[in-house]
Motif scaffolding. Structure first.
Motif, PDB file in Angstrom:
ATOM      1  N   ILE A  20      51.490  38.391  32.648  1.00  0.00           N
ATOM      2  CA  ILE A  20      51.501  36.952  32.919  1.00  0.00           C
ATOM      3  C   ILE A  20      51.464  36.690  34.418  1.00  0.00           C
ATOM      4  O   ILE A  20      50.706  35.834  34.897  1.00  0.00           O
ATOM      5  CB  ILE A  20      52.736  36.287  32.273  1.00  0.00           C
ATOM      6  CG1 ILE A  20      52.571  36.243  30.752  1.00  0.00           C
ATOM      7  CG2 ILE A  20      52.963  34.881  32.822  1.00  0.00           C
ATOM      8  CD1 ILE A  20      53.840  35.888  29.998  1.00  0.00           C
ATOM      9  N   ILE A  21      52.265  37.438  35.184  1.00  0.00           N
ATOM     10  CA  ILE A  21      52.288  37.264  36.644  1.00  0.00           C
ATOM     11  C   ILE A  21      50.918  37.585  37.242  1.00  0.00           C
ATOM     12  O   ILE A  21      50.414  36.845  38.094  1.00  0.00           O
ATOM     13  CB  ILE A  21      53.394  38.133  37.273  1.00  0.00           C
ATOM     14  CG1 ILE A  21      54.766  37.575  36.905  1.00  0.00           C
ATOM     15  CG2 ILE A  21      53.227  38.216  38.788  1.00  0.00           C
ATOM     16  CD1 ILE A  21      55.924  38.488  37.261  1.00  0.00           C
ATOM     17  N   ALA A  22      50.305  38.660  36.778  1.00  0.00           N
ATOM     18  CA  ALA A  22      48.965  39.019  37.278  1.00  0.00           C
ATOM     19  C   ALA A  22      47.968  37.914  36.943  1.00  0.00           C
ATOM     20  O   ALA A  22      47.130  37.555  37.779  1.00  0.00           O
ATOM     21  CB  ALA A  22      48.527  40.345  36.673  1.00  0.00           C
ATOM     22  N   ASN A  23      48.072  37.370  35.733  1.00  0.00           N
ATOM     23  CA  ASN A  23      47.161  36.290  35.332  1.00  0.00           C
ATOM     24  C   ASN A  23      47.381  35.038  36.171  1.00  0.00           C
ATOM     25  O   ASN A  23      46.418  34.359  36.559  1.00  0.00           O
ATOM     26  CB  ASN A  23      47.349  35.963  33.847  1.00  0.00           C
ATOM     27  CG  ASN A  23      46.814  37.047  32.936  1.00  0.00           C
ATOM     28  OD1 ASN A  23      46.058  37.924  33.370  1.00  0.00           O
ATOM     29  ND2 ASN A  23      47.215  37.021  31.678  1.00  0.00           N
ATOM     30  N   GLN A  24      48.642  34.740  36.464  1.00  0.00           N
ATOM     31  CA  GLN A  24      48.944  33.569  37.289  1.00  0.00           C
ATOM     32  C   GLN A  24      48.381  33.729  38.697  1.00  0.00           C
ATOM     33  O   GLN A  24      47.863  32.772  39.285  1.00  0.00           O
ATOM     34  CB  GLN A  24      50.456  33.338  37.339  1.00  0.00           C
ATOM     35  CG  GLN A  24      51.026  32.815  36.032  1.00  0.00           C
ATOM     36  CD  GLN A  24      52.540  32.774  36.016  1.00  0.00           C
ATOM     37  OE1 GLN A  24      53.210  33.592  36.644  1.00  0.00           O
ATOM     38  NE2 GLN A  24      53.099  31.829  35.285  1.00  0.00           N
ATOM     39  N   GLN A  26      45.737  35.486  39.454  1.00  0.00           N
ATOM     40  CA  GLN A  26      44.292  35.335  39.329  1.00  0.00           C
ATOM     41  C   GLN A  26      43.911  33.871  39.181  1.00  0.00           C
ATOM     42  O   GLN A  26      42.923  33.408  39.757  1.00  0.00           O
ATOM     43  CB  GLN A  26      43.767  36.136  38.129  1.00  0.00           C
ATOM     44  CG  GLN A  26      42.251  36.149  38.029  1.00  0.00           C
ATOM     45  CD  GLN A  26      41.583  36.767  39.236  1.00  0.00           C
ATOM     46  OE1 GLN A  26      41.883  37.894  39.583  1.00  0.00           O
ATOM     47  NE2 GLN A  26      40.691  36.049  39.883  1.00  0.00           N
ATOM     48  N   ILE A  27      44.703  33.121  38.425  1.00  0.00           N
ATOM     49  CA  ILE A  27      44.452  31.682  38.269  1.00  0.00           C
ATOM     50  C   ILE A  27      44.540  30.987  39.620  1.00  0.00           C
ATOM     51  O   ILE A  27      43.694  30.150  39.969  1.00  0.00           O
ATOM     52  CB  ILE A  27      45.445  31.061  37.262  1.00  0.00           C
ATOM     53  CG1 ILE A  27      45.095  31.512  35.837  1.00  0.00           C
ATOM     54  CG2 ILE A  27      45.448  29.541  37.344  1.00  0.00           C
ATOM     55  CD1 ILE A  27      46.169  31.211  34.811  1.00  0.00           C
ATOM     56  N   LYS A  28      45.572  31.331  40.409  1.00  0.00           N
ATOM     57  CA  LYS A  28      45.735  30.726  41.746  1.00  0.00           C
ATOM     58  C   LYS A  28      44.536  31.048  42.623  1.00  0.00           C
ATOM     59  O   LYS A  28      44.000  30.168  43.314  1.00  0.00           O
ATOM     60  CB  LYS A  28      47.031  31.250  42.387  1.00  0.00           C
ATOM     61  CG  LYS A  28      47.264  30.776  43.810  1.00  0.00           C
ATOM     62  CD  LYS A  28      47.586  29.303  43.874  1.00  0.00           C
ATOM     63  CE  LYS A  28      48.107  28.871  45.215  1.00  0.00           C
ATOM     64  NZ  LYS A  28      47.095  28.685  46.242  1.00  0.00           N
ATOM     65  N   SER A  29      44.092  32.294  42.577  1.00  0.00           N
ATOM     66  CA  SER A  29      42.918  32.695  43.353  1.00  0.00           C
ATOM     67  C   SER A  29      41.687  31.912  42.909  1.00  0.00           C
ATOM     68  O   SER A  29      40.903  31.434  43.739  1.00  0.00           O
ATOM     69  CB  SER A  29      42.679  34.193  43.193  1.00  0.00           C
ATOM     70  OG  SER A  29      41.476  34.578  43.830  1.00  0.00           O
ATOM     71  N   ASN A  30      41.542  31.770  41.598  1.00  0.00           N
ATOM     72  CA  ASN A  30      40.394  31.023  41.073  1.00  0.00           C
ATOM     73  C   ASN A  30      40.457  29.551  41.479  1.00  0.00           C
ATOM     74  O   ASN A  30      39.429  28.948  41.813  1.00  0.00           O
ATOM     75  CB  ASN A  30      40.342  31.132  39.545  1.00  0.00           C
ATOM     76  CG  ASN A  30      39.967  32.520  39.074  1.00  0.00           C
ATOM     77  OD1 ASN A  30      39.511  33.345  39.857  1.00  0.00           O
ATOM     78  ND2 ASN A  30      40.180  32.784  37.794  1.00  0.00           N
ATOM     79  N   GLN A  31      41.659  28.983  41.479  1.00  0.00           N
ATOM     80  CA  GLN A  31      41.810  27.585  41.901  1.00  0.00           C
ATOM     81  C   GLN A  31      41.435  27.413  43.368  1.00  0.00           C
ATOM     82  O   GLN A  31      40.800  26.422  43.744  1.00  0.00           O
ATOM     83  CB  GLN A  31      43.245  27.116  41.655  1.00  0.00           C
ATOM     84  CG  GLN A  31      43.576  26.915  40.189  1.00  0.00           C
ATOM     85  CD  GLN A  31      45.049  26.650  39.934  1.00  0.00           C
ATOM     86  OE1 GLN A  31      45.914  27.128  40.663  1.00  0.00           O
ATOM     87  NE2 GLN A  31      45.333  25.896  38.891  1.00  0.00           N
ATOM     88  N   ASP A  32      41.838  28.380  44.199  1.00  0.00           N
ATOM     89  CA  ASP A  32      41.481  28.324  45.621  1.00  0.00           C
ATOM     90  C   ASP A  32      39.967  28.394  45.796  1.00  0.00           C
ATOM     91  O   ASP A  32      39.387  27.661  46.611  1.00  0.00           O
ATOM     92  CB  ASP A  32      42.140  29.474  46.381  1.00  0.00           C
ATOM     93  CG  ASP A  32      43.654  29.322  46.491  1.00  0.00           C
ATOM     94  OD1 ASP A  32      44.166  28.202  46.272  1.00  0.00           O
ATOM     95  OD2 ASP A  32      44.324  30.333  46.798  1.00  0.00           O
TER      96      ASP A  32
END
Length: 64
Positions: A20-24, A26-32
């Motif tokens: 979950i932490i790794a996915n979060q 990645q989500i933050k990176s994708n949002q950036d």
């Protein structure tokens, strides 16, 4: 529930939390990346507006 089952479940929970932490992250990176892309899109739209205005001016000159 046996102690070994509890330990196995706890290990699975820990593994899931790490995922979950790794996915979060990645989500933050994708949002950036999306935010940067949106900025680029806005700049490109401004450029396209300028190009359209220039094309209209050229067309008006050619029609004279």
């Amino acid at each position: 529930m046996s102690e070994s089952t509890v330990i196995a479940n706890q290990k699975q929970i820990l593994s899931n939390q790490k995922t979950i932490i790794a996915n979060q992250k990645q989500i933050k990176s994708n949002q950036d990346t999306i935010k940067k892309n949106q900025g680029t899109i806005l700049k490109n739209q401004g450029s396209l507006d300028t190009i359209l205005k220039n094309q209209k001016q050229i067309l008006a000159l050619l029609q004279k």
